[in-house]
Scaffold this active site. Structure first.
Site, PDB file in Angstrom:
ATOM      1  CB  THR A 174      23.882   8.625 -15.562  1.00 20.40           C
ATOM      2  OG1 THR A 174      24.631   7.653 -16.271  1.00 20.40           O
ATOM      3  CG2 THR A 174      23.354   8.009 -14.300  1.00 20.40           C
ATOM      4  CB  SER A 223      26.907   6.442 -19.785  1.00 16.22           C
ATOM      5  OG  SER A 223      27.241   5.881 -21.058  1.00 16.22           O
ATOM      6  CG  ASP A 224      23.168  11.059 -22.938  1.00 14.18           C
ATOM      7  OD1 ASP A 224      23.080  10.450 -24.022  1.00 14.18           O
ATOM      8  OD2 ASP A 224      22.604  12.145 -22.729  1.00 14.18           O
ATOM      9  CD1 TRP A 225      25.338   6.380 -28.144  1.00 15.84           C
ATOM     10  CD2 TRP A 225      24.251   6.181 -26.211  1.00 15.84           C
ATOM     11  NE1 TRP A 225      24.684   5.163 -28.146  1.00 15.84           N
ATOM     12  CE2 TRP A 225      24.010   5.018 -26.963  1.00 15.84           C
ATOM     13  CE3 TRP A 225      23.681   6.273 -24.944  1.00 15.84           C
ATOM     14  CZ2 TRP A 225      23.228   3.953 -26.511  1.00 15.84           C
ATOM     15  CZ3 TRP A 225      22.900   5.211 -24.489  1.00 15.84           C
ATOM     16  CH2 TRP A 225      22.677   4.083 -25.263  1.00 15.84           C
ATOM     17  CB  ALA A 280      27.705  10.614 -20.281  1.00 16.14           C
TER      18      ALA A 280
END
Length: 825
Positions: A202, A234-236, A238
């Site tokens: 995401t 999650s994106d890092w 996010a």
């Protein structure tokens, strides 16, 4: 529509997952969802669970360590991969990436990127496949299938709307429901339906008022409607909301361990702000992933025969690059009868090769997709290997924009130093950049680290003024030739935490040096702090630039070389400061004086071929003045060999996956900067790319979607269409064997009433074919029901448009050779 065989879960998985879950207390479950460092998840031996490793990225598997000590294969960029229009080839790319993952002990590849080319200004344009959702979906299906059939997981990313980089952490993308469904969600739906991906990532951004990690509605669409049953990471950095994220279905908040999960999640459950049932659902998905990749004891991995290596990977990388190159223009020079390409090796006695990127290959874009290959074949390398001393190189221009990491002439290592002064073993560096992301060498604990030492020798490449500098948020002590020349802090005052550690270098000292001299260099770096919310990471760099040449002289030398050669090949490129994750482009111009260089060379030699070495569109004001243009994207480490192959007769197999504008101001979508409220409105609706260009009277792009020339000629001889498929007969009417991409487009009958408007054409199918001279090939291309549908915002459902549709086939959306009606009930 596809024949991909997605790995099937074993019947015992459900029981094994529940058994492992029963052995975990709340604290352990919350830690499992938080990660333990930049790339790994928690191991729980008592539950039979080992740690799992995830890794970037789309063009190569970096693994845990971002260092030249652990090299990776560098593939052509995703724009190049998709330009093959060949799912079979892309499936082989997936197999290669899976083998690299196995070699680096990686369980899940953080790829593919299936966001769309909404605007040519998107900084990460090179990392996505296409402007078209159908083509993106088909290519992504093959990519995911190729990786996962070898036992390695993937994550479709970035879900959803991460189509630009400006303010990506905070932007709220306002996207209409029809636009979301038909464009931006469509590739995720297609991949989920065909190949059952094991993961999704995401995005940082929000969509319609909700951050993506906490977007219940869109996650429900993915899971409940599309049928996604994998894990959600999650994106890092996010993930920002403990309760909202876990209840929306975010399973893994990365990087660990300082995330919104872990202790924060335990407290939320204990205080009654969320239910442990949500935690259990997320843990089940993580344990299912573990079973699939072979990280859970007592059950077999989803794939028994997992690939460990691909024979001769360099040959495959060369083939991928060659098939991706788009021959955009190929004319006969003034007074000539035949197109300038292909060249014939026995007829070329002197070739002028011009441009900085001809000698220093530009093979990938900036950001998290970066890898360090063991070797890179530049265009100069490839052509000299093929033609020897018949190739005469001239630099042409100086592309200096700002001081960059020390590179040519440097042999460098880096090592950490403990608080007690003990030095750990040194690691070799590919350049002056040190990126210890999420780890410290030797698994040194954060509280035992004091500073880092970068040192080595600079063999001076050119007599003159050499400038040295530093990058990184901390204290620097720069020692050149035994003398301390800078000993002070480097501050940072910006807002983006990534910019603090990846930001520009700062010039510190300029020294006169003589060519050939060996100069010892040393940089001691003590960070002020580790990146907040991230595991221990040290990022800094020794920067350098050599003497700046006289560009007027360089251009004159290039013109002279071109004038005295039978053919001139000019390689133009973007730079590391043009196309990268983290920022969008401000314009589409080539950096520096490259346009001036091409114009001058073309005037001197009518047989001028321009090689455009970029990941995304650029303006080409000289396009009508040169004989040929080849678009090579970022071609990976074997790009130089592939270029030599294509120039000397190998068929350039690529077709454009995005429409190239002549000028930025002509582009239909240029807005990538949010308004003062932090919102970016997708006001163009479904009209991006060729869909938008076809709506605009008086505007013509440089090259249309699907465009790409061949070294032979193709005749489209027959088309038969019914509601379910089209059959096309195509003949190679030219003198040599070739490769063609047959493209199928649909248009509803004139006057049909569709909410929000209707496209002139929509891509509905394609097939890559090969044929010998005179050979006829018949291809049958199925049509999906969805290709005849539109999303109704009133009904909140897909609706088939009845009546007569036009089926058109051809070489691009603007070069359609045959048409036929087809009825829909």
């Amino acid at each position: 529509m596809s024949d991909w065989n997605a790995p099937v879960d074993r019947p015992e998985y459900a029981e094994a997952v529940e058994a492992a879950l029963a052995k975990l207390d709340l604290e352990t479950k919350a830690d499992l969802l938080a990660g333990i460092d930049m790339w790994r998840t928690l191991a729980v031996p008592e539950a039979g669970l080992r740690s799992m490793t995830v890794s970037d990225g789309p063009i190569g598997v970096r693994g845990r360590f971002w260092t030249a000590a652990d090299p990776s294969l560098a593939l052509p960029s995703p724009t190049a991969q998709a330009a093959s229009w060949d799912p079979v080839l892309v499936r082989r790319i997936g197999n290669l990436l899976a083998a690299e993952s196995r070699r680096k002990d990686v369980d899940v590849l953080l790829a593919p990127t299936i966001n769309l080319h909404r605007s040519p200004l998107g900084g990460r344009h090179f990392e996505a496949f296409s402007e078209d959702p159908y083509l993106t979906g088909r290519i992504a299906q093959a990519y995911v299938a190729g990786v996962q059939e070898c036992g390695v997981g993937t994550t479709m990313k970035h879900y959803v709307g991460n189509d630009a980089e400006t303010d990506r952490f905070t932007v709220d993308n306002i996207i209409g429901e029809r636009t979301l469904r038909e464009l931006y969600l469509r590739p995720f739906e297609m991949v989920t339906a065909a190949v059952r991906p094991w993961g999704v990532m995401t995005a940082y951004n929000s969509v319609n008022g909700h951050t993506m990690t906490a977007h219940k509605e869109l996650m429900a669409t993915l899971r409940n409607e599309f049928g996604f049953d994998g894990f959600n990471v999650s994106d890092w950095g996010a993930a920002r909301h403990t309760v909202e994220d876990i209840e929306a279905g975010l399973d893994l908040a990365m990087p660990g361990p300082f995330t919104v999960y872990g202790r924060n999640l335990v407290e939320a459950v204990r205080e009654g702000r969320t239910s442990e049932a949500h935690v259990d659902d997320a843990v089940r998905r993580m344990l299912t992933l573990a079973a699939r990749v072979g990280a859970l004891e007592g059950v077999r991995a989803a794939v028994d025969e997992r690939i460990e290596a691909v024979a001769n990977p360099e040959a495959l990388l060369r083939e991928i690059a060659q098939r991706s190159f788009v021959l955009a223009r190929n004319d006969a020079p003034e007074g000539g009868e035949s197109p300038v390409l292909p060249l014939y090796a026995d007829a070329v006695h002197r070739l002028a090769l011009i441009g900085p990127a001809a000698a220093e290959a530009r093979i990938l874009g900036g950001g998290s997709a970066t890898v360090f290959p063991k070797q890179v074949v530049s265009p100069l390398d490839g052509l000299r290997e093929a033609l020897g001393d018949r190739v005469h190189y001239a630099q042409g221009v100086d592309l200096f924009e700002q001081i960059l990491a020390a590179d040519k002439g440097f042999e460098l290592t880096a090592r950490p130093v403990r608080v007690d002064g003990t030095e750990l073993p040194a690691e070799p560096l590919a350049s002056g950049d040190v990126k210890w992301m999420g780890y410290l060498p030797g698994d040194l604990p954060q509280d035992e680290f004091h500073h880092a030492v970068l040192e080595g020798v600079f063999t001076v490449t050119e007599t003159g003024e050499h400038t040295f500098g530093t990058r990184g948020f901390g204290h620097h002590k720069l020692v050149i030739d035994g003398e301390v020349l800078f000993d002070a802090d480097q501050e940072y005052t910006g807002d983006d935490p990534f910019e603090a550690f990846f930001g520009p270098g700062v010039e510190r000292v300029t020294l006169p040096l003589e060519a050939g001299r060996e100069v010892p260099v040393r940089l001691e770096f003590t960070p002020f702090a580790f990146p907040p919310g991230f595991p221990p990471s040290v990022l800094f760099g020794l920067m350098h630039t050599g003497p700046r040449p006289d560009e007027d002289r360089l251009i004159a030398e290039a013109v002279d070389a071109a004038r005295n050669a039978e053919v001139a090949v000019v390689v133009v490129s973007t730079t590391a400061l043009t196309e990268s994750e983290g920022f969008d482009r401000r314009d589409l111009r080539l950096p520096g004086r490259q346009d001036e260089l091409v114009a001058a060379v073309a005037e001197a030699n009518p047989n001028t071929v321009v090689v455009v070495n970029t990941g995304s569109p650029v303006e080409m004001p000289w396009a009508d003045d040169v004989a040929a243009i080849i678009l090579t994207w970022f071609p990976g480490q074997e790009g130089g060999h592939a270029l030599a192959d294509v120039l000397l007769g190998a068929e350039p197999g690529g077709r454009l996956t995005t429409t190239w504008p002549s000028r930025l101001e002509d582009s239909p979508v240029v807005q990538v900067v949010p308004n003062k409220d932090g919102e970016l409105h997708y006001d163009e609706g479904i009209f991006i790319g060729y869909r938008a260009w076809e709506q605009r009277d008086g505007y013509e792009p440089a090259y249309w979607f699907g465009h790409g020339l061949s070294y032979t000629e193709w005749e489209y001889e027959d088309l038969v269409a019914d509601g379910g498929e089209v059959t096309i007969r195509v003949r190679n009417s030219g003198p040599v064997a070739g490769r063609e991409v047959v493209q199928v487009y649909l248009t509803p009958e004139v006057g049909v009433d569709i909410e929000g408007g209707v496209e002139t054409h929509r891509l509905a199918g394609f097939q890559a074919i090969s044929a010998e001279p005179g050979e006829t090939v018949e291809v049958t291309i199925p049509l999906e029901e969805r290709s005849f549908q539109f999303w109704s915002e009133k009904a909140r459902a897909w609706r088939t448009v009845p009546g007569t549709w036009a089926v058109a086939v051809g070489r691009s959306v603007n070069d359609l050779r045959l048409k036929s009606p087809v009825k829909r009930p």
